[in-house]
Design an enzyme around this catalytic site. Structure first.
Site, PDB file in Angstrom:
ATOM      1  N   HIS A 208      60.860  34.551 -98.294  1.00 53.21           N
ATOM      2  CA  HIS A 208      61.771  33.497 -97.965  1.00 53.21           C
ATOM      3  C   HIS A 208      61.393  33.020 -96.442  1.00 53.21           C
ATOM      4  O   HIS A 208      62.366  32.120 -95.862  1.00 53.21           O
ATOM      5  CB  HIS A 208      63.269  34.058 -97.979  1.00 53.21           C
ATOM      6  CG  HIS A 208      63.586  35.090 -97.010  1.00 53.21           C
ATOM      7  ND1 HIS A 208      63.404  36.396 -97.318  1.00 53.21           N
ATOM      8  CD2 HIS A 208      64.138  35.069 -95.768  1.00 53.21           C
ATOM      9  CE1 HIS A 208      63.750  37.226 -96.191  1.00 53.21           C
ATOM     10  NE2 HIS A 208      64.196  36.479 -95.185  1.00 53.21           N
TER      11      HIS A 208
HETATM   12  C1  UD1 Z   1      68.626  33.633 -93.305  1.00 54.44           C
HETATM   13  C2  UD1 Z   1      68.208  33.986 -91.915  1.00 54.44           C
HETATM   14  C3  UD1 Z   1      67.073  34.952 -92.267  1.00 54.44           C
HETATM   15  C4  UD1 Z   1      67.174  36.129 -93.036  1.00 54.44           C
HETATM   16  C5  UD1 Z   1      67.541  35.590 -94.225  1.00 54.44           C
HETATM   17  C6  UD1 Z   1      67.982  36.679 -95.309  1.00 54.44           C
HETATM   18  C7  UD1 Z   1      68.554  32.659 -89.794  1.00 54.44           C
HETATM   19  C8  UD1 Z   1      68.104  31.903 -88.683  1.00 54.44           C
HETATM   20  N1  UD1 Z   1      67.953  32.906 -90.943  1.00 54.44           N
HETATM   21  O1  UD1 Z   1      67.407  32.900 -93.621  1.00 54.44           O
HETATM   22  O2  UD1 Z   1      66.872  35.755 -90.780  1.00 54.44           O
HETATM   23  O3  UD1 Z   1      66.027  36.786 -93.105  1.00 54.44           O
HETATM   24  O4  UD1 Z   1      68.807  34.700 -93.917  1.00 54.44           O
HETATM   25  O5  UD1 Z   1      67.742  36.064 -96.587  1.00 54.44           O
HETATM   26  O6  UD1 Z   1      69.751  33.136 -89.429  1.00 54.44           O
HETATM   27  N2  UD1 Z   1      71.049  28.698 -99.712  1.00 54.44           N
HETATM   28  C9  UD1 Z   1      71.559  28.641-100.738  1.00 54.44           C
HETATM   29  N3  UD1 Z   1      72.614  29.451-100.922  1.00 54.44           N
HETATM   30  C10 UD1 Z   1      73.049  30.483-100.178  1.00 54.44           C
HETATM   31  C11 UD1 Z   1      72.387  30.516 -99.029  1.00 54.44           C
HETATM   32  C12 UD1 Z   1      71.270  29.616 -98.774  1.00 54.44           C
HETATM   33  O7  UD1 Z   1      71.394  27.726-101.731  1.00 54.44           O
HETATM   34  O8  UD1 Z   1      73.843  31.390-100.315  1.00 54.44           O
HETATM   35  C13 UD1 Z   1      69.918  27.694 -99.457  1.00 54.44           C
HETATM   36  C14 UD1 Z   1      70.143  26.446 -98.617  1.00 54.44           C
HETATM   37  O9  UD1 Z   1      69.507  25.530 -99.319  1.00 54.44           O
HETATM   38  C15 UD1 Z   1      69.755  26.870 -97.193  1.00 54.44           C
HETATM   39  C16 UD1 Z   1      68.653  27.782 -97.444  1.00 54.44           C
HETATM   40  O10 UD1 Z   1      68.895  28.419 -98.462  1.00 54.44           O
HETATM   41  O11 UD1 Z   1      69.792  25.661 -96.545  1.00 54.44           O
HETATM   42  C17 UD1 Z   1      68.223  28.520 -96.186  1.00 54.44           C
HETATM   43  O12 UD1 Z   1      69.475  29.507 -95.973  1.00 54.44           O
HETATM   44  P1  UD1 Z   1      69.813  29.780 -94.376  1.00 54.44           P
HETATM   45  O13 UD1 Z   1      70.858  30.724 -94.387  1.00 54.44           O
HETATM   46  O14 UD1 Z   1      69.677  28.770 -93.501  1.00 54.44           O
HETATM   47  O15 UD1 Z   1      68.299  30.727 -94.016  1.00 54.44           O
HETATM   48  P2  UD1 Z   1      67.686  31.723 -94.969  1.00 54.44           P
HETATM   49  O16 UD1 Z   1      66.356  31.304 -95.046  1.00 54.44           O
HETATM   50  O17 UD1 Z   1      68.430  32.260 -96.045  1.00 54.44           O
HETATM   51  N1  UDP Z   2      67.596  42.512-101.323  1.00 59.13           N
HETATM   52  C1  UDP Z   2      68.490  42.431-102.689  1.00 59.13           C
HETATM   53  N2  UDP Z   2      68.209  41.414-103.619  1.00 59.13           N
HETATM   54  C2  UDP Z   2      67.187  40.767-103.701  1.00 59.13           C
HETATM   55  C3  UDP Z   2      66.224  40.770-102.440  1.00 59.13           C
HETATM   56  C4  UDP Z   2      66.435  41.470-101.424  1.00 59.13           C
HETATM   57  O1  UDP Z   2      69.406  43.262-102.661  1.00 59.13           O
HETATM   58  O2  UDP Z   2      66.737  39.926-104.633  1.00 59.13           O
HETATM   59  C5  UDP Z   2      67.844  43.305-100.263  1.00 59.13           C
HETATM   60  C6  UDP Z   2      66.952  44.292 -99.760  1.00 59.13           C
HETATM   61  O3  UDP Z   2      66.918  45.572-100.693  1.00 59.13           O
HETATM   62  C7  UDP Z   2      67.189  44.407 -98.507  1.00 59.13           C
HETATM   63  C8  UDP Z   2      67.758  43.423 -98.013  1.00 59.13           C
HETATM   64  O4  UDP Z   2      68.208  42.594 -99.239  1.00 59.13           O
HETATM   65  O5  UDP Z   2      68.573  45.562 -98.102  1.00 59.13           O
HETATM   66  C9  UDP Z   2      66.895  42.148 -97.289  1.00 59.13           C
HETATM   67  O6  UDP Z   2      67.165  40.950 -96.989  1.00 59.13           O
HETATM   68  P1  UDP Z   2      66.341  39.714 -96.827  1.00 59.13           P
HETATM   69  O7  UDP Z   2      64.956  40.011 -97.346  1.00 59.13           O
HETATM   70  O8  UDP Z   2      67.054  38.485 -97.615  1.00 59.13           O
HETATM   71  O9  UDP Z   2      66.722  39.546 -95.208  1.00 59.13           O
HETATM   72  P2  UDP Z   2      65.545  40.086 -93.741  1.00 59.13           P
HETATM   73  O10 UDP Z   2      65.622  41.543 -94.117  1.00 59.13           O
HETATM   74  O11 UDP Z   2      64.018  39.615 -94.006  1.00 59.13           O
HETATM   75  O12 UDP Z   2      66.380  39.489 -92.944  1.00 59.13           O
END
Ligand code: UD1
Ligand code: UDP
Length: 382
Positions: A208
């Site tokens: 992601h």
């Molecule tokens: C965010 C965090 C990242 C973390 C990740 C975990 C920041 C800068 N980024 O990234 O550090 O590793 O979460 O997963 O804070 N969206 C949905 N449904 C949701 C959430 C998001 O559809 O419930 C989609 C939307 O299109 C959104 C995109 O995902 O624009 C990105 O979501 P966003 O929370 O901005 O960033 P992440 O890539 O999830």
């Molecule tokens: N995780 C989960 N379901 C998934 C993918 C990840 O429960 O489909 C959990 C994973 O075990 C870990 C956390 O989500 O505990 C990590 O989150 P993510 O990779 O979204 O964010 P990051 O750690 O990169 O910020």
């Protein structure tokens, strides 16, 4: 003695695993009241509610409903909404976790209102400022009052930045507390059986990071390599919403759905996901938390990044930074049992939440009484 009010800030998927053990540890203490503030950055049921259920958390005490947006929109909306909460229900402590936008936003709100801020998972550095999380880490650590680190390399980073010694406390890695808290449920989840993966070698994939999924050429290269891996080893790819959107936008989804060795799923709940990770041959990921979980479990982890803010997962654990063209060979080596075994870093022991709760009590100037000792024991979930 007046009860201390503690806010735990959670925004996105990886935050819930960091907040849950601390919530459970503190809710057993009589000297404090603990409340969860959900900023609403992640809002899909499988990116949010599922984790409250899995990790036995109550509904958030405050929900800011910030949603998706640009970095400035998300940070600004979070600050405006959380400042209102602080005006009305002034906490004695604000605990921010990890490195998402809400981490820096709520730390800034607290710092400007002179409310003490604690950063859980402080001191991690990728030294890559193109990564939005690195900016959040730098900002948060510069203004937080207490810096709880997960490992000693993080202590060293903070010292090198001139952070006073009394602010730094190595409490260990709280993600491991969540795993230990849920160990039995994870083992009994039956996810591998439900997905037809039981008894077979398979890889788990999550991606992601904007640097991997937001550019067509890079994502196309990764999809191509994953399809190649899937000819040797079945893949379970739990697709993050950002990644699904990009796969659709770039017309790459069909390559994955058309590959017989690739099983695509929606994002999975914590218990199901960890059930799959626990039994897999290799994890291919760019997640921060997953690098740590695989090191703890001794599972091979191929991280598709140029750098990591979690170097102990490489120096001590099973994590390796790889380029896309290296994952086919990595999967073969993992399947052949040729992956370094690694060991668990110091203080990744499932007791981080207890150490953190104890730190807050001490820093609040509360003496530990007999009753508190008993209730802390009763509140502990592992
Ligand atoms: C965010 C965090 C990242 C973390 C990740 C975990 C920041 C800068 N980024 O990234 O550090 O590793 O979460 O997963 O804070 N969206 C949905 N449904 C949701 C959430 C998001 O559809 O419930 C989609 C939307 O299109 C959104 C995109 O995902 O624009 C990105 O979501 P966003 O929370 O901005 O960033 P992440 O890539 O999830
Ligand atoms: N995780 C989960 N379901 C998934 C993918 C990840 O429960 O489909 C959990 C994973 O075990 C870990 C956390 O989500 O505990 C990590 O989150 P993510 O990779 O979204 O964010 P990051 O750690 O990169 O910020």
């Amino acid at each position: 003695m007046s009860t201390k009010r503690i806010h735990l800030i959670a925004a996105a998927r990886p935050n819930f695993m960091k907040v849950a053990p601390l919530y459970h540890a503190l809710s057993g203490e009589s000297w404090c009241t603990v409340e969860i503030v959900h900023t609403g950055q992640h809002y899909d049921p499988n990116m949010s509610d599922a984790f409250f259920r899995d990790l036995r958390l109550p509904a958030p005490h405050f929900h800011l409903e910030v949603g998706s947006g640009t970095h400035a929109e998300q940070t600004g909306r979070t600050m405006m909404a959380y400042e209102k909460v602080c005006f009305e229900h002034r906490p004695d402590w604000i605990v921010v976790v990890g490195d998402v936008n809400a981490t820096a936003a709520c730390a800034m709100v607290g710092a400007k209102l002179c409310i003490p801020v604690v950063h859980l998972e402080a001191g991690l550095r990728s030294r890559d400022r193109t990564m939005p999380e690195e900016i959040n880490r730098l900002v948060t650590d510069a203004i937080a009052d207490v810096l709880w680190t997960p490992s000693h390399d993080a202590d060293a980073n903070l010292r090198a930045e001139g952070v006073p010694e009394e602010k730094i406390e190595c409490v260990g890695n709280i993600m491991i507390d969540s795993f230990e808290m849920m160990r039995e449920q994870i083992a009994a989840a039956g996810t591998r059986e439900r997905l037809g993966l039981a008894g077979k070698p398979y890889a788990v994939v999550t991606l992601h990071r904007p640097s991997n999924v937001d550019h067509r050429d890079k994502l196309a290269e990764l999809v191509g390599e994953l399809v190649r891996v899937s000819r040797d080893l079945q893949i379970l790819f739990a697709v993050h919403p950002r990644t699904r959107r990009r796969l659709e936008e770039f017309g790459l989804l069909d390559q994955l759905t058309g590959a017989p060795g690739v099983l695509l799923s929606e994002p999975l709940g914590y218990v199901d996901f960890m059930n799959l990770v626990s039994g897999c041959t290799i994890v291919i990921t760019d997640s921060g938390g997953v690098q740590e979980e695989t090191t703890y479990l001794g599972i091979p982890c191929a991280t598709l990044r140029e750098n990591t803010e979690r170097p102990v997962t490489i120096t001590e654990g099973t994590n390796r930074l790889l380029k896309p063209h290296e994952i086919v060979d990595a999967a073969r080596r993992a399947a052949a049992g040729e992956w370094p075994k690694g060991r668990r870093p110091d203080l990744w022991d499932g007791r981080t939440a207890l150490r953190a709760a104890e730190s807050l009590r001490r820093r609040s100037g509360i003496e530990r009484g007999e009753r508190d000792l008993q209730s802390a024991g009763a509140g502990a979930t592992h």
